[in-house]
Motif scaffolding. Structure first.
Motif, PDB file in Angstrom:
ATOM      1  N   UNK A 192      -1.477   3.474   4.432  1.00  0.00           N
ATOM      2  CA  UNK A 192      -1.530   2.139   4.020  1.00  0.00           C
ATOM      3  C   UNK A 192      -0.686   1.224   4.732  1.00  0.00           C
ATOM      4  N   UNK A 193       0.144   1.859   5.380  1.00  0.00           N
ATOM      5  CA  UNK A 193       1.167   0.662   6.296  1.00  0.00           C
ATOM      6  C   UNK A 193       0.390   0.342   7.625  1.00  0.00           C
ATOM      7  N   UNK A 194      -0.637   1.234   8.220  1.00  0.00           N
ATOM      8  CA  UNK A 194      -1.075   0.953   9.404  1.00  0.00           C
ATOM      9  C   UNK A 194      -2.652   0.446   9.151  1.00  0.00           C
ATOM     10  N   UNK A 195      -3.313   0.866   8.341  1.00  0.00           N
ATOM     11  CA  UNK A 195      -4.766   0.617   8.191  1.00  0.00           C
ATOM     12  C   UNK A 195      -4.967  -0.393   7.419  1.00  0.00           C
ATOM     13  N   UNK A 196      -5.995  -1.292   7.583  1.00  0.00           N
ATOM     14  CA  UNK A 196      -6.418  -2.536   6.703  1.00  0.00           C
ATOM     15  C   UNK A 196      -6.632  -1.799   5.400  1.00  0.00           C
ATOM     16  N   UNK A 197      -6.846  -2.733   4.437  1.00  0.00           N
ATOM     17  CA  UNK A 197      -7.377  -2.245   3.213  1.00  0.00           C
ATOM     18  C   UNK A 197      -8.644  -1.584   3.100  1.00  0.00           C
ATOM     19  N   UNK A 198      -8.624  -0.285   2.448  1.00  0.00           N
ATOM     20  CA  UNK A 198     -10.030   0.296   2.302  1.00  0.00           C
ATOM     21  C   UNK A 198     -10.344   0.829   1.122  1.00  0.00           C
ATOM     22  N   UNK A 199     -11.499   0.674   0.556  1.00  0.00           N
ATOM     23  CA  UNK A 199     -11.921   0.995  -0.808  1.00  0.00           C
ATOM     24  C   UNK A 199     -12.191   2.268  -1.118  1.00  0.00           C
ATOM     25  N   UNK A 200     -11.643   3.295  -0.280  1.00  0.00           N
ATOM     26  CA  UNK A 200     -11.486   4.737  -0.698  1.00  0.00           C
ATOM     27  C   UNK A 200     -12.836   5.328  -0.580  1.00  0.00           C
TER      28      UNK A 200
END
Ligand code: FES
Ligand code: FES
Lengths: 772, 158
Positions: free
Chosen positions: A505-513
């Motif tokens: 979560x520190x490197x990727x943009x938000x993701x809905x799973x």
């Protein structure tokens, strides 16, 4: 270069997996790691009089013991925020965490858990629908009105959530009906049972919680932890390890808060792994449910109106199931034409372990109910069951009950493809001959989860490409094959040169799973968008090197080349290196979110799922044989026609279909996570029976191409749908074979024998009768 | 108590109570994490290793029972810096690996079969897999991979 879209590339995490080198959450530990264990409630409902940890804390190796007294009193939940970290005043299910211990060894932690002195005053346990819904029933959550919600919905005491659909004049339609057919169905809990149980580790670093988890949805995990711990979401970093299966069970946070609290308290890394018993008894399964459905039908076999009254078991706290309360209404009107309807679904609190998402969420039992009900209607009318479905199934451009237009429905093709593989006429003829045989067929519309996604694509100075995303790879191959294929195709590089950065979560943009078949679809779309931007940067940089206009350039074979001049080209490595000092390093971030599907909002309340975003269409057929002496059901043949949009990696999709069908076979015939008086009886894989290689039926697959403009290269979500129709087609087939209705799952040999010997039951007179 | 056995062709000595499960010794004492703990109750097969060539569930095998015997784990199928062996490669080529948590155990069960049977058929493969649960793949591609390896070996022998 041949296209990578539609090619069976090998997964990039595969080599580590077959060498035994992949590190799963269950394998993960940092130096100085402490081991945690939970003290769980031994009773289904009770008031906590006292918790005394003095004796336990003095045991050797014990570093910390934490209870509700050590954490904020916040309650948290994805949709309905009703769950504390530790039981505070009351315990509400057997297995609810009351305290957590960190010690040098797992054995020391277990000894300390056993030494905690707990004084509970039992309360009346409400462990089923009838008890929880009885007039004047005790409130499982006395403070239910104070809980925050993601979106408002009707709620009332032990009814955690209610969702309704009201469309048209239902009473008038029933009054005008030629016949009214009515059924009730009951379905059990089904446990996801991935081979890797829930496993987590955490440490506290620079004022932040750093969590390693086999989570399917790192950002939900982050947000849930922040809510529970009373910190800002950015004070939590979640890193997904290699994930040993999920199937929905690892979407929501479960063990993460305990290691966070213990890591903070001890200043050491802490890990916690569920035993298989804890996994079965406390990690949320698919909910048990009860469905009452009735249909008004015309003499010509049209469904004029439908009404249903449905109960879903929430367990003691709310996970994803409150969000699924609209699934019955969507399923009932999403595949066959039902112009007028009244549906109500209540999600009910009980003093049992919380239930959770499982592949296809509530769909498999809604379909089981609907399709047995469809058989019942067809038999009453004396119409062939397949003809009846073909007559009522949605054609392209028709609307679901709640007004969604299914513009790309392909049911005629799907039915036809199944029939080419296993002709219905032949199967029904086989049914008349010889032993107890039956065939069942069913169709379903399903969705691709619309959650947001993002991906960063960068071209490295050696010409390789790295994808940075918080999309989790739960085993489906969506990230390690599909998204890499999309990027390689877009940038004209080999599949081997596309590298996937770890999920963080520190490197990727938000993701809905990794849920609802969305990963390849959403991250793929985002990555494709990023590639379009990266491509422009590459062409612009190379234009200078090749002395050509960017529009005359193309990306081929790891090079930028001049169209039509095979000799005039530069490798991507040279372009990337040049870019460093001209335009700057080459990278771009893409994003994606599916636009909402228009529907008739006025007809629904309490619905989070309001339609089938990026809908896909599926037909399954099963042929079975039943042994009249033992009640054993053998699946002779299974056929799947699945709308995949476009198959990015057909082999991986087949794997999803094989796996989904077998999980469906388990649900149909074997799996039943029994709960009695709040006790989960099946605490071992000895009792909770998962299908083995012997139970895997032969499966024929037709992948139907039906490209969607919304998906990368036309692809739709592909992982969930295969589980949805399985129990319904097997039940239909068994029902025909034995000449008796099937109204509950699983269809065990005992259930088959009971039904066979039940003289009071039969299928409607028009149904083909069994031959012996 | 000391126990000595051969692990992937190397002699190892461990100090553990006689009834300690071999799985625990492998994972917690020896750092051999390829052997997976899927249930610790003998039901899932993820912890399958070979003892003198026969598959056993290491979670229910006391370490004392392997004293002086030959234990093989997934890490022994090929050296870390060597190419994959044909079965490992076939599992990948056939798409027989999804989450991979069952894979080490399945590889060991199939390795025992392929060493024992010169020409196993589909039923032999399914029998060999009877103690291994795979929740992801539905088994078909695993069976295909094993049969492909068996077929290729036969082909090269004849
Ligand atoms: S861990 Fe040994 S059989 Fe499951
Ligand atoms: S690949 Fe996941 S359990 Fe077999």
């Amino acid at each position: 270069m041949t296209s990578l879209i539609g090619s069976n590339v090998v997964r990039s995490d595969g080599e580590d997996k077959v060498r035994g080198a992949a590190v799963y959450a269950m394998d993960f530990a940092e130096a100085r790691t402490l081991h945690a264990q939970l003290l769980r409630s031994p009773i289904a409902a009770g008031r906590i009089r006292s918790i005394d940890t003095t004796r336990a804390a003095a045991l050797p190796g014990v570093r910390a013991i934490v209870t509700a007294a050590d954490v904020p009193s916040n309650t948290s939940g994805w949709i309905l925020k009703d769950q504390p970290i530790f039981a505070r005043e009351e315990v509400r299910f057997i297995g609810e965490p009351i305290a957590a211990v960190a010690a040098d060894t797992p054995e020391q932690a277990a000894a300390a858990v056993a030494a905690i002195e707990l004084d509970l005053e039992p309360l009346q346990a409400l462990t089923d629908f009838d008890a929880a819904l009885a007039d004047g029933a005790r409130l499982i959550h006395p403070d239910w009105e104070s809980y925050a919600m993601l979106v408002p919905a009707p709620r009332d005491g032990n009814v955690a959530w209610e969702s309704t659909l009201d469309k048209g004049d239902v009473d008038a339609a029933f009054a005008a009906a030629h016949i009214v057919v009515e059924d009730e169905f009951v379905t059990p809990r089904q446990h996801q049972s991935p081979i890797e149980p829930h496993a987590v580790a955490a440490h506290f670093e620079q004022g932040r919680y750093v969590v390693y988890s086999c989570t399917q949805y790192p950002f939900l995990c982050r947000d849930r932890l922040a809510e529970w711990l009373g910190v800002s979401p950015s004070a939590v970093r979640v890193i997904a390890t290699t994930i040993g299966g999920g199937f929905g069970g690892k979407i929501d946070a479960l063990l993460e808060p305990y290691v966070c609290v213990l890591a903070r308290k001890t200043g050491r890394p802490v890990r916690l792994v569920n035993s298989r018993r804890e996994e079965l008894q406390t990690a949320g399964p698919r909910e048990n449910a009860r469905i009452r459905i009735r249909s008004a039908v015309s003499a010509e076999g049209e469904i004029l109106a439908q009404e249903s009254e449905n109960l879903m078991d929430n367990g003691a706290y709310s996970g994803e199931i409150v969000a699924c309360s609209s699934v019955p209404a969507l399923i009932f009107g999403g595949t066959y034409r039902v112009p007028t309807a009244r549906h109500r679904t209540r999600v009910v609190y009980t003093n049992t372990p919380p239930t959770a998402a499982y592949r296809g969420v509530s769909g498999p039992y809604c379909m089981f109910a609907l399709e047995q009900h469809m058989d019942h209607i067809a038999n009453e009318l004396g119409i062939d069951r397949r003809d009846f479905r073909m007559q009522n199934v949605h054609q392209a451009g028709e609307s679901t009950t709640n007004g969604q237009v299914l513009s790309d429905a392909i049911y005629p093709e799907a039915f036809a493809r199944v029939d080419e593989i296993a002709p219905w006429a032949q199967a029904t003829a086989d049914q008349q001959a010889g032993p107890l045989r039956g065939v069942g067929i069913a169709a379903v519309t399903w969705l691709t989860n619309p959650g947001p996604g993002g991906a960063t694509v960068k071209v490295n100075e050696d010409g390789t490409v790295t994808i940075v995303s918080a999309g989790a790879e739960i085993g489906t191959g969506a990230m390690v094959t599909g998204v890499r294929q999309i990027v390689a195709e877009e940038l004209g590089v080999s599949i081997e040169s596309v590298i996937l950065a770890p999920t963080d979560t520190d490197t990727g943009t938000y993701d809905g799973g990794a849920q609802g078949s969305r990963t390849l679809f959403s991250v793929g779309n985002a990555a494709k968008m990023a590639c379009e931007n990266v491509r422009e940067q590459l062409l612009e940089t190379a234009a200078g090197l090749l002395e050509a206009a960017p529009e005359d350039l193309e990306l081929v074979d790891g090079h930028v080349g001049v169209k039509g001049s095979p000799q005039a080209r530069v490798p991507l490595a040279a372009v990337a290196q040049t870019a460093l000092y001209t335009g700057g390093p080459i990278s771009a971030t893409g994003k994606h979110v599916t636009p909402p599907v228009p529907f008739d909002a006025g007809c629904m309340t309490g619905a989070l799922f309001t339609g089938f975003t990026t809908a896909s269409y599926h037909v399954h057929q099963a042929e079975v044989e039943v042994d009249p002496d033992t009640g054993k059901v053998t699946i002779l043949r299974y056929v799947v026609a699945q709308d995949v949009g476009v198959a990015i990696n057909p082999q991986q999709i087949e794997g999803q279909i094989h796996g989904g069908v077998l999980q469906g076979v388990g649900y149909a015939l074997y799996e039943d996570l029994r709960v009695e008086d709040g006790v989960v009886l099946d605490g071992s894989l000895e009792h909770y029976r998962l299908p083995t290689a012997f139970e895997a039926p032969p499966i024929d697959i037709a992948l139907l191409e039906n490209p969607t403009p919304n998906g990368p290269f036309g692809a739709k979500g592909a992982a969930e749908p295969s589980i949805l129709p399985v129990a319904s087609v097997i039940a239909s087939a068994v029902s025909q074979a034995i000449g008796k209705p099937i109204r509950s799952l699983p269809i065990t040999p005992f259930e088959v024998l009971r039904a066979l010997n039940d003289e009071t039951e039969s299928l409607a007179a028009a149904a083909p009768s069994p031959t012996r | 108590m000391d126990h000595t056995f051969t692990l992937n062709e190397q002699r190892v000595e461990v100090d553990a109570p006689a009834l300690t499960p071999l799985m625990t010794v492998l994972r917690d004492e020896l750092g051999m994490l390829g052997t997976k703990n899927g249930c610790a109750e003998g039901r899932c097969g993820a912890c399958t290793v070979l003892v003198d060539g026969s598959p056993v569930v290491s979670c229910l095998t006391p370490v004392a029972l392997v004293d002086g015997r030959e234990v093989r784990t997934v890490e022994g199928l090929t050296a870390p810096d060597a190419p994959l062996n044909p079965l490992q490669q076939a599992m990948l080529d056939h798409g027989a690996v999804q989450c991979g948590a069952c894979t080490p155990g399945i590889l060991m069960s199939l390795t025992a079969l392929l060493e024992r049977e010169s020409a196993p058929d589909e039923m032999d493969v399914r029998n060999a897999l009877s103690g291994n649960i795979c929740r992801c793949t539905g088994y078909h591609k695993i069976v295909d991979a094993a049969l492909a390896v068996a077929g290729a070996e036969n082909g090269s022998r004849s």
